[in-house]
Scaffold this active site. Structure first.
Site, PDB file in Angstrom:
ATOM      1  CG  HIS A 150      27.702  43.118 -50.417  1.00 29.71           C
ATOM      2  ND1 HIS A 150      26.595  43.481 -49.709  1.00 29.71           N
ATOM      3  CD2 HIS A 150      27.721  43.892 -51.508  1.00 29.71           C
ATOM      4  CE1 HIS A 150      25.964  44.444 -50.360  1.00 29.71           C
ATOM      5  NE2 HIS A 150      26.631  44.721 -51.456  1.00 29.71           N
TER       6      HIS A 150
ATOM      7  CG  ASP B 115      35.182  50.504 -42.641  1.00 29.69           C
ATOM      8  OD1 ASP B 115      35.194  50.659 -41.407  1.00 29.69           O
ATOM      9  OD2 ASP B 115      36.222  50.375 -43.324  1.00 29.69           O
TER      10      ASP B 115
ATOM     11  CD  GLU C 111      38.278  51.855 -40.432  1.00 36.13           C
ATOM     12  OE1 GLU C 111      38.428  52.211 -41.616  1.00 36.13           O
ATOM     13  OE2 GLU C 111      37.415  51.030 -40.083  1.00 36.13           O
TER      14      GLU C 111
END
Ligand code: FAD
Length: 505
Positions: free
Chosen positions: A98, A156, A269
């Site tokens: 990723h 997240d 956030e």
């Protein structure tokens, strides 16, 4: 990450166009390992192709072979051979790949598929879990929550690996209170570039322990991490509130991250909604969605404060008081608040829903020229005016999600390799853009303009998940820690075998 419609709209037209990879390296090198090593390197085209690409979708870096280890002893044998054998080849751990710019691959070398090593053992006292390096965080959550416990700091997105995030930092909305994931590790097993397996912790081999945390895979491969656990709450009250005033927005965010456990929330956030993007209003009830869209149109930028309060029993007075205070004392635009009551698992795994939708539309594997920055609090207004208003808002269109939230420096340990700004509070700004082969360079130029603006105006940003190609940029990034970082490289990976895709040494 959450703004699905925004991403879909901007890339639908381009989905049938294959990405043209900006950087590429073809490997012709064949690596032959002696039989005595008893290791099987996979070289079939499909395995090599997977290991050559990553989530960024802008690079192709082709390895000579892939090892799917059945135990950490296989990694040890490979690295000992690479360090001492006649054939020199480099090695990169790759978990989910990723990364954004080929950081988890190695041209002509061996990629170790860390996902082959996934395992979780919760200690008897449930104070920690021993987790294999390739384990996904979502599996750590599943396994620990079943036993009533949970790690305390989350990214997240949970379909990334423990070894991969610990090599970067592992940041998210819980870190203002608990620190990033690298601050919640008790010990590690690491196989170094010298081909040694070493256990390390703040007491044992501390130089290796602190080096590896945020160390971009440069010193060793994390085969096991001991992760701190705490009670796993049952549910979360998840809020989004809208602001049109930047100062009110940041003042409320900063006030929330200064509160303690009992009086405060558990997750903070924030995001930007801009009129030159498609505005995702889906968190709000259908009756309010057009009002939210109009708000963005009228103000050009709307700021979304996102918070969560975990709970087991909704009638416990502190939970009720915190939520009451939240809804009464924060300065969001009257009426623009929405709350979802969800399980703890669903809250933490929220980005998975977006991934499933994007995958079903073939919109997940597109170029991702992301820019992740940390910005000192004292310069956040200058950043907002110069970058958000004067650069981003002036683009014809923007795509993806813009994260924007503060956190506390005192939860980080300066002995670790990870770099952050030198201020007590700094902001995380994630410009998570999706692109196409046609506009990826345009987005990259905007990213470069942002970095140039910050440099020219003296805004002391640090980049996260960065990829520099010039040594001087790395030296600048690590600043006073560059000397220690290079010394650790000489100490633990003197032949510079590990994670060459980071392009540091
Ligand atoms: P890889 O990309 O496979 O590897 C990353 C680097 O670490 C490489 O250099 C690799 O060689 C090295 N490495 C991998 N495993 C090991 C190991 N066991 N030992 C030593 N080195 C190793 N990050 C956040 O912090 N917060 C977020 O909220 C967040 N959200 C994300 C959302 C999405 C949709 C995506 C795609 C990424 C997100 N990330 C986030 C970024 C993520 O942390 C990085 O992609 C990171 O690289 C982990 O991904 P990975 O496990 O696939 O590692």
């Amino acid at each position: 990450m959450a703004n699905l419609r925004l991403m879909i709209t901007l890339i639908t037209v381009l989905v049938y166009l294959l990405p043209s990879f900006a950087k590429s390296s073809e490997s012709t090198k064949v690596i032959t390992l002696p039989k005595s090593l008893n290791l099987t390197l996979l070289t079939d085209p499909s395995t090599i192709s997977t290991a050559s690409h990553d989530y960024g979708n802008v690079t192709t870096v082709t390895p000579g072979g892939v090892l799917c280890p059945s135990s950490s002893a296989e990694i040890f044998r490979l690295l000992r051979y690479a360090a001492n054998g006649e054939t020199i080849f480099q090695v990169a751990a790759r978990s989910q790949g990723h990364s954004l710019n080929g950081q988890a691959s190695v041209s002509g070398g061996v990629v170790i598929n860390m996902t082959c090593l996934a395992d979780i053992t919760v200690s008897e006292d449930k104070e920690y879990a021993d987790v294999a390096g390739g384990t996904l965080w979502v599996d750590v959550l599943r396994e620990t929550a079943e036993q009533g416990v949970s790690p305390v700091s989350w990214t997240d997105y949970l379909h990334i690996s423990v070894g991969g995030t610990l090599s970067n930092a592992g940041i998210g909305g819980q870190m203002f209170r608990n620190g990033p994931q690298i601050s919640n590790v008790l010990e590690l097993d690491v196989i170094t570039g010298k081909g040694e397996t070493l256990a390390c912790s703040p007491q044992l081999n501390p130089e290796l322990f602190y080096g590896v945390l945020g160390g971009l895979g440069q010193f060793g491969i994390i085969s096991r991490a001991r992760i701190v656990l705490n009670h796993a709450p049952k549910r979360a009250k998840w809020f989004k509130m809208l602001y049109s005033d930047f100062t009110a927005f940041t003042k409320d965010q900063e006030s929330l991250i200064s509160m303690n456990n009992d009086t405060g929330v558990d997750y903070v956030e924030g995001q930007l909604l801009m009129s030159n993007g498609i505005v995702d209003t889906s968190f709000f009830p259908p009756s309010d969605q057009s009002k939210v869209a109009d708000l963005v149109k009228n103000h050009s930028i709307i700021y979304v404060l996102e918070v969560a309060k975990y709970y087991d029993d909704p009638t416990v007075p502190t939970t009720v008081q915190v939520i009451d205070k939240l809804t009464k004392t924060l300065s969001y635009l009257s009426g623009f608040i929405s709350m979802h009551d969800v399980s703890y698992f669903d809250f933490l795994n929220r980005v998975q829903v977006e991934e499933d939708k994007l995958r079903s539309l073939a919109l997940w594997e597109v170029p991702h020229p992301w820019l992740n920055l940390y910005v000192p609090k004292t310069q956040i207004l200058d950043f907002h005016n110069g970058v958000v208003k004067d650069i981003l808002l002036k683009q014809n269109s923007t795509s993806g999600v813009a994260l924007f939230y503060p956190t506390n420096r005192n939860k980080w340990d300066n002995r670790m390799s990870a770099m952050i700004p030198d201020e007590d509070i700094f902001y995380v700004v994630g410009l998570l853009q999706s692109a196409s082969s046609q506009n990826v360079q345009e987005v990259e130029s905007v990213n470069e303009a942002i970095i140039r603006f910050c440099k020219d105006s003296g805004i002391k940003i640090k980049q996260y998940l960065m990829h520099f190609t010039r040594k001087e940029d790395w030296v600048e990034h690590f600043g006073s820690k560059w000397g220690a970082f290079s010394k650790r490289k000489d100490l633990f990976d003197p032949k510079k075998l590990l994670s060459p895709g980071q392009d540091i040494f």
